[in-house]
Design a protein around this motif. Sequence first.
Motif, PDB file in Angstrom:
ATOM      1  N   GLY A  33       0.788  -1.149   0.162  1.00 17.61           N
ATOM      2  CA  GLY A  33       0.191  -0.007   0.339  1.00 17.61           C
ATOM      3  C   GLY A  33       0.659   1.266  -0.249  1.00 17.61           C
ATOM      4  O   GLY A  33       0.019   2.264   0.325  1.00 17.61           O
ATOM      5  N   THR A  34       2.443   1.226  -0.012  1.00 17.89           N
ATOM      6  CA  THR A  34       3.154   2.336   0.067  1.00 17.89           C
ATOM      7  C   THR A  34       2.427   3.070  -1.386  1.00 17.89           C
ATOM      8  O   THR A  34       2.551   2.595  -2.278  1.00 17.89           O
ATOM      9  N   VAL A  35       2.536   4.479  -1.707  1.00 17.62           N
ATOM     10  CA  VAL A  35       2.675   5.255  -2.545  1.00 17.62           C
ATOM     11  C   VAL A  35       4.226   5.642  -3.519  1.00 17.62           C
ATOM     12  O   VAL A  35       4.929   6.356  -2.426  1.00 17.62           O
ATOM     13  N   ASN A  36       4.514   4.958  -4.265  1.00 12.95           N
ATOM     14  CA  ASN A  36       4.950   5.311  -5.001  1.00 12.95           C
ATOM     15  C   ASN A  36       5.328   6.310  -6.076  1.00 12.95           C
ATOM     16  O   ASN A  36       4.628   6.048  -6.985  1.00 12.95           O
ATOM     17  N   GLU A  37       6.355   7.327  -5.943  1.00 11.89           N
ATOM     18  CA  GLU A  37       5.784   8.559  -6.895  1.00 11.89           C
ATOM     19  C   GLU A  37       7.175   7.974  -8.165  1.00 11.89           C
ATOM     20  O   GLU A  37       8.029   7.935  -8.156  1.00 11.89           O
TER      21      GLU A  37
END
Length: 57
Positions: free
Chosen positions: A27-31
């Motif tokens: 669920g980590t948001v990566n750019e």
Amino acid sequence: MNTTQHCPGHEPFKSIQPIEVTCKKCGTVNEVFSDEVEKTHTCRSCKEILDVKKATR
Ligand SMILES: [Zn+2]
């Protein structure tokens, strides 16, 4: 500094924008930048491979 010059062999500057890709595992948001969607990206937290192309559609 001269920024109007173009590097030969490089594509003209396109509008590059960051895309937020949520890791389906943790669920980590990566750019990810829009010019790098063809590359393989991994989650910065758990190293799971991100589904970048799916996120751009
Ligand atoms: Zn993850």
